[in-house]
Design an enzyme around this catalytic site. Structure first.
Site, PDB file in Angstrom:
ATOM      1  N   MET A  31       0.530  -1.140   0.365  1.00  0.00           N
ATOM      2  CA  MET A  31       0.144   0.612  -0.069  1.00  0.00           C
ATOM      3  C   MET A  31       1.027   1.382  -0.192  1.00  0.00           C
ATOM      4  SD  MET A  31      -3.377  -1.150   1.500  1.00  0.00           S
ATOM      5  CE  MET A  31      -2.727  -0.698   3.964  1.00  0.00           C
ATOM      6  N   GLY A  32       2.418   1.272  -0.597  1.00  0.00           N
ATOM      7  CA  GLY A  32       2.841   1.892  -0.943  1.00  0.00           C
ATOM      8  C   GLY A  32       3.526   2.642   0.715  1.00  0.00           C
ATOM      9  N   ALA A  33       3.937   3.786   0.597  1.00  0.00           N
ATOM     10  CA  ALA A  33       4.833   4.245   2.026  1.00  0.00           C
ATOM     11  C   ALA A  33       5.816   3.195   2.207  1.00  0.00           C
ATOM     12  CB  ALA A  33       3.859   5.095   3.025  1.00  0.00           C
ATOM     13  N   HIS A  35       9.274   1.309   3.293  1.00  0.00           N
ATOM     14  CA  HIS A  35      10.547   1.079   4.069  1.00  0.00           C
ATOM     15  C   HIS A  35      11.346  -0.023   3.895  1.00  0.00           C
ATOM     16  CE1 HIS A  35       8.147  -1.811   6.554  1.00  0.00           C
ATOM     17  NE2 HIS A  35       6.518  -1.151   6.099  1.00  0.00           N
ATOM     18  N   HIS A  38       9.671  -3.864   3.177  1.00  0.00           N
ATOM     19  CA  HIS A  38       9.011  -3.868   2.065  1.00  0.00           C
ATOM     20  C   HIS A  38      10.622  -3.903   0.962  1.00  0.00           C
ATOM     21  CE1 HIS A  38       5.559  -1.035   3.153  1.00  0.00           C
ATOM     22  NE2 HIS A  38       4.887  -2.392   2.658  1.00  0.00           N
ATOM     23  N   GLY A 149       4.637 -10.503   3.762  1.00  0.00           N
ATOM     24  CA  GLY A 149       5.867  -9.968   5.311  1.00  0.00           C
ATOM     25  C   GLY A 149       5.293 -11.113   6.714  1.00  0.00           C
ATOM     26  N   ASP A 152       2.704  -9.273   9.408  1.00  0.00           N
ATOM     27  CA  ASP A 152       0.704  -9.490   9.136  1.00  0.00           C
ATOM     28  C   ASP A 152       1.243 -10.546   9.601  1.00  0.00           C
ATOM     29  OD1 ASP A 152      -0.037  -6.286   8.491  1.00  0.00           O
ATOM     30  OD2 ASP A 152       0.953  -5.840   7.431  1.00  0.00           O
ATOM     31  N   LEU A 191       9.752  -2.625  11.460  1.00  0.00           N
ATOM     32  CA  LEU A 191       9.755  -1.566  10.831  1.00  0.00           C
ATOM     33  C   LEU A 191       7.241  -1.346   9.881  1.00  0.00           C
ATOM     34  CD1 LEU A 191      12.630  -1.258   8.538  1.00  0.00           C
ATOM     35  CD2 LEU A 191      11.466  -0.390  10.972  1.00  0.00           C
TER      36      LEU A 191
HETATM   37  O1  PAF Z   1       0.158  -5.031   3.896  1.00  0.00           O
HETATM   38  C1  PAF Z   1      -0.623  -4.433   2.862  1.00  0.00           C
HETATM   39  O2  PAF Z   1       0.104  -3.770   2.679  1.00  0.00           O
HETATM   40  C2  PAF Z   1      -1.798  -4.684   2.600  1.00  0.00           C
HETATM   41  O3  PAF Z   1      -2.431  -5.299   3.008  1.00  0.00           O
HETATM   42  C3  PAF Z   1      -1.815  -5.985   1.168  1.00  0.00           C
HETATM   43  C4  PAF Z   1      -1.209  -7.027   1.435  1.00  0.00           C
HETATM   44  C5  PAF Z   1      -1.114  -4.723   0.122  1.00  0.00           C
HETATM   45  C6  PAF Z   1      -3.459  -5.331   0.464  1.00  0.00           C
HETATM   46  O4  PAF Z   1      -3.726  -4.946   0.505  1.00  0.00           O
END
Ligand code: PAF
Length: 286
Positions: A31-33, A35, A38, A149, A152, A191
């Site tokens: 979802m961007g932002a 770090h 990612h 990741g 989550d 992070l």
């Molecule tokens: O973990 C995330 O950033 C979001 O839940 C995902 C997997 C990109 C779905 O929108």
């Protein structure tokens, strides 16, 4: 790095990757932002497959609070730079209408109850929203690997279920999920894009979660699960967090942990003022 904003541009970009790099590719949904958490997903992806696509899409379906959606950090320029640095081949950064057009019908996904406890109880509808968007992104970007990741943890279980559903019930060839360990800073803070919303005093308090993991690892051995949870919650409160939940589950599941189950996984969510944080950790206290 190829950039696609529309489904048509995405199809063209995928066809070009297909012919230049081969059929085997991986997807890093975000979802961007972005770090270094990612970054770790991208590094693992880069090493294991011919081409890597990333998505940047703040999915409205997974936010149960409009203020949370509005506040979610967005910084595309920096994100594109990081993707480029990590050798990502293609970024799909669409607007909501491109992902969920008016004539598109959401699939009915039976998540087998994995969407209901813990995160699901505090964010009703969240995991249905996650599963729906991941399913849609996989329709748009067929791939061999899907990188997620472990930060989550419950989301990983939900997406595993989604992949099973797509394969077993819908007959769709599925990617294999690759789970990438949580990246932490020098003080153990996981992070997260939401850390960008924290001012220095809040950041210092957020590190109380990592201090609590250390305390649980050091003191958990002799304590009953309920007592361990109660004491840890007291510590988290003393660290300045407003707790939502702390749970001990059997690793790899959401089943309540009991002694003899092996090392439990601790799941936590709490608030620092108006910022909600989640984390999880394996505790070596079998
Ligand atoms: O973990 C995330 O950033 C979001 O839940 C995902 C997997 C990109 C779905 O929108």
């Amino acid at each position: 790095m190829l950039v696609a904003r529309s489904v048509e541009e995405l199809r063209e970009a995928l066809a070009s990757l297909d012919s230049s790099k081969g059929k085997e590719g991986g997807l890093v949904p975000t979802m961007g932002a972005l770090h270094e958490g990612h970054g770790a997903l991208m590094r693992v992806a880069r090493q294991s497959t011919a081409w890597v696509a990333a998505t940047i899409f703040v999915n409205p379906l997974q936010f149960n609070r409009l203020d949370d959606l509005a506040r979610y950090p967005r910084r595309e320029e920096e994100d594109f730079r990081l993707l480029q640095e990590h050798g990502v081949d293609l970024v799909f950064a669409p607007n909501p209408e491109a992902v969920f057009p008016h004539d598109w019908a959401a699939p009915d996904l039976d998540l087998n109850g994995l969407d209901l406890p813990w995160e699901g109880a505090f964010r009703p509808g969240h995991f249905k929203g996650v599963a729906t968007v991941v399913s849609r992104l996989l329709d748009l970007i067929p791939c061999t690997y899907l990188y997620m990741g472990l930060k989550d943890y419950q989301q990983c279980l939900v997406v595993e279920r989604l992949l099973h559903l797509r394969k077993a019930m819908l007959g769709l060839p599925g990617p294999a999920m690759v789970q990438v360990p949580t990246v932490r800073d020098a003080d153990g803070l996981a992070l997260s894009s939401r850390n960008l919303l924290l001012v220095p005093d809040q950041l210092a308090r957020a590190k109380g979660i990592a201090r609590t993991w250390s305390w649980m690892k050091a003191h958990g051995q002799g304590l009953e699960p309920e007592v361990l949870i109660e004491r840890a919650l007291e510590r988290l409160t003393a660290e300045g967090l407003r707790n939502e939940y702390l749970a001990l589950v059997r690793d790899g599941s959401l089943d309540p942990w009991k002694r003899g189950d092996g090392a439990p996984r601790a799941l936590y969510a709490g608030w620092l003022d108006e910022v909600r944080l989640i984390d999880n950790e394996s505790l070596p206290i079998p």
